[in-house]
Design a protein around this motif. Structure first.
Motif, PDB file in Angstrom:
ATOM      1  N   PRO A 123       0.839  -1.210   0.000  1.00  0.00           N
ATOM      2  CA  PRO A 123       0.000   0.000   0.000  1.00  0.00           C
ATOM      3  C   PRO A 123       0.871   1.256   0.000  1.00  0.00           C
ATOM      4  O   PRO A 123       1.957   1.246   0.586  1.00  0.00           O
ATOM      5  CB  PRO A 123      -0.786  -0.099   1.303  1.00  0.00           C
ATOM      6  N   ASP A 124       0.405   2.286  -0.664  1.00  0.00           N
ATOM      7  CA  ASP A 124       1.112   3.562  -0.631  1.00  0.00           C
ATOM      8  C   ASP A 124       0.247   4.609   0.080  1.00  0.00           C
ATOM      9  O   ASP A 124      -0.812   4.286   0.626  1.00  0.00           O
ATOM     10  CB  ASP A 124       1.512   4.015  -2.036  1.00  0.00           C
ATOM     11  N   THR A 125       0.707   5.832   0.065  1.00  0.00           N
ATOM     12  CA  THR A 125      -0.002   6.880   0.796  1.00  0.00           C
ATOM     13  C   THR A 125      -1.436   7.071   0.282  1.00  0.00           C
ATOM     14  O   THR A 125      -2.370   7.178   1.077  1.00  0.00           O
ATOM     15  CB  THR A 125       0.773   8.206   0.685  1.00  0.00           C
ATOM     16  N   TYR A 175      -3.703   4.294   1.515  1.00  0.00           N
ATOM     17  CA  TYR A 175      -4.099   4.488   2.912  1.00  0.00           C
ATOM     18  C   TYR A 175      -5.141   5.597   3.045  1.00  0.00           C
ATOM     19  O   TYR A 175      -6.068   5.493   3.840  1.00  0.00           O
ATOM     20  CB  TYR A 175      -2.876   4.808   3.774  1.00  0.00           C
ATOM     21  N   SER A 176      -4.971   6.646   2.269  1.00  0.00           N
ATOM     22  CA  SER A 176      -5.939   7.741   2.340  1.00  0.00           C
ATOM     23  C   SER A 176      -7.334   7.253   1.962  1.00  0.00           C
ATOM     24  O   SER A 176      -8.329   7.611   2.588  1.00  0.00           O
ATOM     25  CB  SER A 176      -5.540   8.871   1.398  1.00  0.00           C
ATOM     26  N   ASP A 202      -1.148   3.392  12.053  1.00  0.00           N
ATOM     27  CA  ASP A 202      -0.415   2.226  11.559  1.00  0.00           C
ATOM     28  C   ASP A 202       0.416   2.541  10.326  1.00  0.00           C
ATOM     29  O   ASP A 202       1.534   2.036  10.182  1.00  0.00           O
ATOM     30  CB  ASP A 202      -1.404   1.086  11.259  1.00  0.00           C
ATOM     31  N   MET A 203      -0.114   3.366   9.432  1.00  0.00           N
ATOM     32  CA  MET A 203       0.623   3.619   8.195  1.00  0.00           C
ATOM     33  C   MET A 203       2.003   4.207   8.487  1.00  0.00           C
ATOM     34  O   MET A 203       2.982   3.865   7.839  1.00  0.00           O
ATOM     35  CB  MET A 203      -0.183   4.512   7.227  1.00  0.00           C
ATOM     36  N   LYS A 204       2.063   5.048   9.507  1.00  0.00           N
ATOM     37  CA  LYS A 204       3.356   5.647   9.854  1.00  0.00           C
ATOM     38  C   LYS A 204       4.321   4.577  10.346  1.00  0.00           C
ATOM     39  O   LYS A 204       5.507   4.594  10.010  1.00  0.00           O
ATOM     40  CB  LYS A 204       3.147   6.726  10.924  1.00  0.00           C
ATOM     41  N   LYS A 205       3.741   3.614  11.126  1.00  0.00           N
ATOM     42  CA  LYS A 205       4.593   2.517  11.603  1.00  0.00           C
ATOM     43  C   LYS A 205       5.106   1.680  10.436  1.00  0.00           C
ATOM     44  O   LYS A 205       6.198   1.119  10.511  1.00  0.00           O
ATOM     45  CB  LYS A 205       3.801   1.634  12.574  1.00  0.00           C
ATOM     46  N   GLN A 206       4.304   1.611   9.351  1.00  0.00           N
ATOM     47  CA  GLN A 206       4.731   0.845   8.185  1.00  0.00           C
ATOM     48  C   GLN A 206       5.694   1.643   7.309  1.00  0.00           C
ATOM     49  O   GLN A 206       6.113   1.170   6.264  1.00  0.00           O
ATOM     50  CB  GLN A 206       3.511   0.453   7.320  1.00  0.00           C
ATOM     51  N   GLY A 207       5.978   2.840   7.737  1.00  0.00           N
ATOM     52  CA  GLY A 207       6.915   3.656   6.972  1.00  0.00           C
ATOM     53  C   GLY A 207       6.281   4.395   5.808  1.00  0.00           C
ATOM     54  O   GLY A 207       6.976   4.887   4.931  1.00  0.00           O
ATOM     55  N   VAL A 208       4.959   4.463   5.779  1.00  0.00           N
ATOM     56  CA  VAL A 208       4.287   5.235   4.735  1.00  0.00           C
ATOM     57  C   VAL A 208       3.802   6.539   5.369  1.00  0.00           C
ATOM     58  O   VAL A 208       2.962   6.530   6.263  1.00  0.00           O
ATOM     59  CB  VAL A 208       3.091   4.462   4.141  1.00  0.00           C
ATOM     60  N   MET A 209       4.362   7.643   4.935  1.00  0.00           N
ATOM     61  CA  MET A 209       4.049   8.921   5.580  1.00  0.00           C
ATOM     62  C   MET A 209       2.763   9.533   5.024  1.00  0.00           C
ATOM     63  O   MET A 209       2.542   9.508   3.820  1.00  0.00           O
ATOM     64  CB  MET A 209       5.225   9.891   5.387  1.00  0.00           C
ATOM     65  N   PRO A 210       1.941  10.075   5.904  1.00  0.00           N
ATOM     66  CA  PRO A 210       0.726  10.740   5.420  1.00  0.00           C
ATOM     67  C   PRO A 210       1.100  11.968   4.593  1.00  0.00           C
ATOM     68  O   PRO A 210       2.102  12.623   4.881  1.00  0.00           O
ATOM     69  CB  PRO A 210      -0.001  11.158   6.707  1.00  0.00           C
ATOM     70  N   ASP A 211       0.325  12.252   3.589  1.00  0.00           N
ATOM     71  CA  ASP A 211       0.541  13.464   2.796  1.00  0.00           C
ATOM     72  C   ASP A 211      -0.674  14.379   2.939  1.00  0.00           C
ATOM     73  O   ASP A 211      -1.537  14.150   3.793  1.00  0.00           O
ATOM     74  CB  ASP A 211       0.834  13.128   1.324  1.00  0.00           C
TER      75      ASP A 211
END
Length: 537
Positions: A360-362, A365-366, A387-396
DNA sequence: ATAGGGTTAG
C-alpha cells in the motif's frame, strides 16, 4: 447590538489585511487605531436587522498557544514595530488598493522601496495566484528593476495564472515575449500550461493550434508533446478532440503505449466504452500490448457505474493475460466498493492486495481511511492513520485532508484542529481542500473566532481563497444568519474578478429578501451584473 | 500531467 459588535471585532486580523476602500465595513470595524469619535457605522446597504446571532465560544486549552501564535502575526502590530519583510511590504501594497489594472500596480510598487528577487516574485505569485491583476503588476514591475531577471519558471507561473483567468491574449503576449528573449525560455513546460489552460477554457481548437505551432517557439512536436495535449483534451471531457489529434498526427509523431492509454482514459471518462474498446484494438494493431494502465481505465469506469461484476471480469482477464493489478488498481476497486457501502467487500480487496504482495502507498491508505470514516468506523480509521506511519508510509496532504474532513463530518472540532496542527508539525503544506471542511464547520456552528483564525492560517500558508471557497463561505454564513459577512465575502469575490455561481447569488439574494435588506440586495445585484459583464469581455 | 484525490444537504 453588543453581540454583533463583538462578532465583527473578532474579524479584526483578517479584515485588516483587506482593502479598506473596497470594504468599508471591514475597515471601519477592524482598524484598531481608528480614533474617530463616531461609533463605527456599517455602510447602510450592509446593515442587517437581526441582532440575535450570538457566537459560541470555542476554547481548547491545549490549542490556545498555537492559535495565539497566529494572532501574533497581526500585521497591524507588525507595522507599528516596523519589522516587515520585503514580502510583507509588497503584499500590503498589493492589497491596499483594488487596482483596476496592472499598470497602477507597477506605479504603486515604484514607491515601495523594495528590491526584486526571484524568491520574492515566486512567493508573491503563489500568494496571488487567484488574483491576476496584482500578480501581473508585480511581474511587470520586477522586470523594470535593474539587475533583475525572471527565471523561466516564473514566466511559466505567470503564463499559468493568466490562463487560469482566461486572459488568453495576455498569455500569448507573454509567450511571445519569452520567445523573443531567445534563451530557450519557451519549453514544453510552458506550452503544456498554455494548452491545458486553453483546453480548460473550452478553446479546443486554439489548443490544437498551439500544438501545430510548437516549432515557432522552438519546441519539438514529439510524442510527449502530443500526449500532453491529448491528455489535456481528454481530461476536459473532449476525447473526440484528442482522437482527432491522434488521427491527424498518426504517422508524423512516434506512438507509444502511453498515447493509446491517454485515449482509452479519455473515452472511459466520457463513458464511451465502445470507443475505448476500439482504441484498445487499435493499440494491439500497432503492436502494443494493453498494460495495467489500460485495464485500470476500464476498471475505473465500471467502478463508477458500480458494476462490480464487470470489474471482476476484467480482473479475471488481466490474470489470464498475466497482467498483475497494482496498487492503483486496488485503490480504485476498494474505494468504489467502500463508496457503494460494501465495506466488507472493500476490506477483502485490502486483504487480497496484501496476499498478492502489493504494498500500500499513501494514496491507498488515504482511500482506506476515507471509506472507513464514511462507514462510521472512526476508530478503525484512526488506527490505520497511526499504523501507516509505523509501516513507513508517511501521510501526505490528501491523508490529512481526509482525516480533517472526517473529523469535521463527525463534529470533532478539537480533533480537526489538532490534525491541522499536526500537519504543520509534519511540514505538510495544506491546500484549499484542507480548509474547506473546517471553514464549513465554523460557519455552521458559528465559531467566528475559529473562522478568523483559519483565514489567517490560510493566508500564512499562501492558500488563496478560490471561487469554491468563497461560495462555501457565503452559503455557510447565509445559513447561520451572518448576512453582513456573507455580503462582504461576496463583494470581495467580485472585486477579485471572480464570477459567483448562480446558486450562491440566488441564495444570498433570497436571504437578504427575507430579512428585508433591500439596500444590500440592490448592491449584490449590481455586483453580480458587474461580474457577469466583465466575464463577457 | 498515462491510471487512483470523497458531488451533495437535510
Amino acid at each position: 447590538m453588543l453581540a454583533k459588535h463583538k462578532n465583527l471585532k473578532l474579524f479584526r486580523y483578517y479584515h485588516s489585511q483587506k482593502n479598506p476602500k473596497i470594504n468599508p465595513l471591514r475597515h471601519l470595524l477592524c482598524n484598531p487605531f481608528c480614533t474617530t469619535t463616531e461609533s463605527p457605522e456599517l455602510p447602510s446597504w450592509i446593515k442587517s436587522p437581526d441582532t440575535q446571532n450570538s457566537d459560541e465560544d470555542f476554547v481548547i486549552p491545549s490549542l490556545a498557544s498555537w492559535v495565539e501564535n497566529y494572532k501574533l502575526h497581526d500585521p497591524t502590530r507588525l507595522a507599528s514595530e516596523k519589522s516587515d519583510t520585503d514580502i510583507d511590504r509588497v503584499c500590503k501594497t498589493l492589497k491596499k488598493n483594488r487596482f483596476p489594472s496592472p499598470d497602477e500596480v507597477v506605479q504603486a510598487l515604484n514607491g515601495c522601496c523594495v528590491s526584486a528577487s526571484n524568491g520574492l516574485v515566486k512567493q508573491i505569485l503563489r500568494r496571488f495566484s487567484n488574483d491576476w491583476v496584482p500578480a501581473l503588476g508585480l511581474f511587470t514591475w520586477a522586470k523594470t528593476q535593474t539587475g533583475y531577471r525572471h527565471t523561466p519558471e516564473i514566466y511559466n507561473s505567470m503564463v499559468d495564472i493568466l490562463g487560469k483567468f482566461k486572459k488568453f491574449d495576455l498569455m500569448w503576449g507573454l509567450v511571445r515575449e519569452m520567445n523573443d528573449l531567445n534563451d530557450g525560455y519557451v519549453t514544453l513546460a510552458t506550452m503544456s500550461r498554455v494548452m491545458r489552460r486553453l483546453a480548460r477554457g473550452s478553446k479546443y481548437d486554439e489548443a490544437v493550434e498551439a500544438f501545430r505551432g510548437l516549432d515557432k517557439f522552438g519546441v519539438e512536436k514529439d510524442a510527449m508533446a502530443m500526449n500532453l495535449l491529448m491528455d489535456a483534451l481528454a481530461k476536459e471531457k473532449s476525447a473526440e478532440h484528442a482522437y482527432e489529434l491522434f488521427r491527424e498526427f498518426n504517422g508524423c509523431v512516434p506512438l507509444s503505449a502511453g498515447t493509446f492509454n491517454v485515449l482509452i482514459h479519455g473515452w472511459c471518462k466520457a463513458r464511451k466504452l465502445e470507443d475505448a474498446e476500439k482504441t484498445m484494438d487499435e493499440m494491439r494493431k500497432h503492436g502494443f500490448v494493453p498494460d495495467v494502465v489500460s485495464y485500470t481505465c476500464f476498471i475505473e469506469h465500471y467502478c463508477h457505474e458500480k458494476d462490480f461484476r464487470k470489474v471482476d471480469e476484467i480482473l479475471k482477464e488481466m490474470q489470464d493475460k498475466g497482467c498483475k493489478p497494482n496498487v492503483v488498481t486496488y485503490t480504485i476497486v476498494m474505494h468504489a466498493l467502500g463508496k457503494a457501502k460494501q465495506i466488507n467487500a472493500a476490506l477483502e480487496v485490502y486483504a487480497k492486495m496484501k496476499s498478492d504482495g502489493c504494498l500500500p502507498d499513501t494514496s491507498f491508505y488515504s482511500s482506506l481511511i476515507f471509506i472507513l470514516s464514511k462507514a462510521g468506523r472512526i476508530r478503525d480509521a484512526n488506527e490505520i492513520f497511526e499504523d501507516m506511519k509505523k509501516q513507513g508510509v508517511m501521510p501526505d496532504v490528501l491523508t490529512y485532508n481526509t482525516m480533517i474532513s472526517s473529523a469535521c463530518a463527525h463534529s470533532q472540532e478539537e480533533n480537526a484542529l489538532k490534525l491541522l496542527q499536526k500537519m504543520e508539525e509534519d511540514s505538510c503544506k495544506p491546500n484549499f481542500k484542507t480548509y474547506a471542511p473546517l471553514l464549513k464547520m465554523c460557519c455552521k456552528k458559528k465559531r467566528m473566532k475559529v473562522l478568523n483564525f483559519l483565514l489567517s492560517h490560510m493566508f500564512k500558508n499562501d492558500v488563496s481563497i478560490d471561487v469554491g471557497t468563497y461560495a462555501l463561505l457565503v452559503r455557510g454564513l447565509c445559513r447561520s444568519g451572518k448576512l453582513e459577512l456573507a455580503c462582504s465575502f461576496f463583494q470581495e469575490m467580485v472585486a477579485k474578478g471572480m464570477v459567483p455561481m448562480d446558486a450562491t447569488y440566488k441564495m444570498l439574494m433570497e436571504e437578504l429578501n427575507q430579512n428585508s435588506m433591500a439596500k444590500a440586495k440592490e448592491q449584490i445585484e449590481q455586483l453580480m451584473s458587474q461580474a457577469k459583464a466583465r466575464e463577457c469581455v
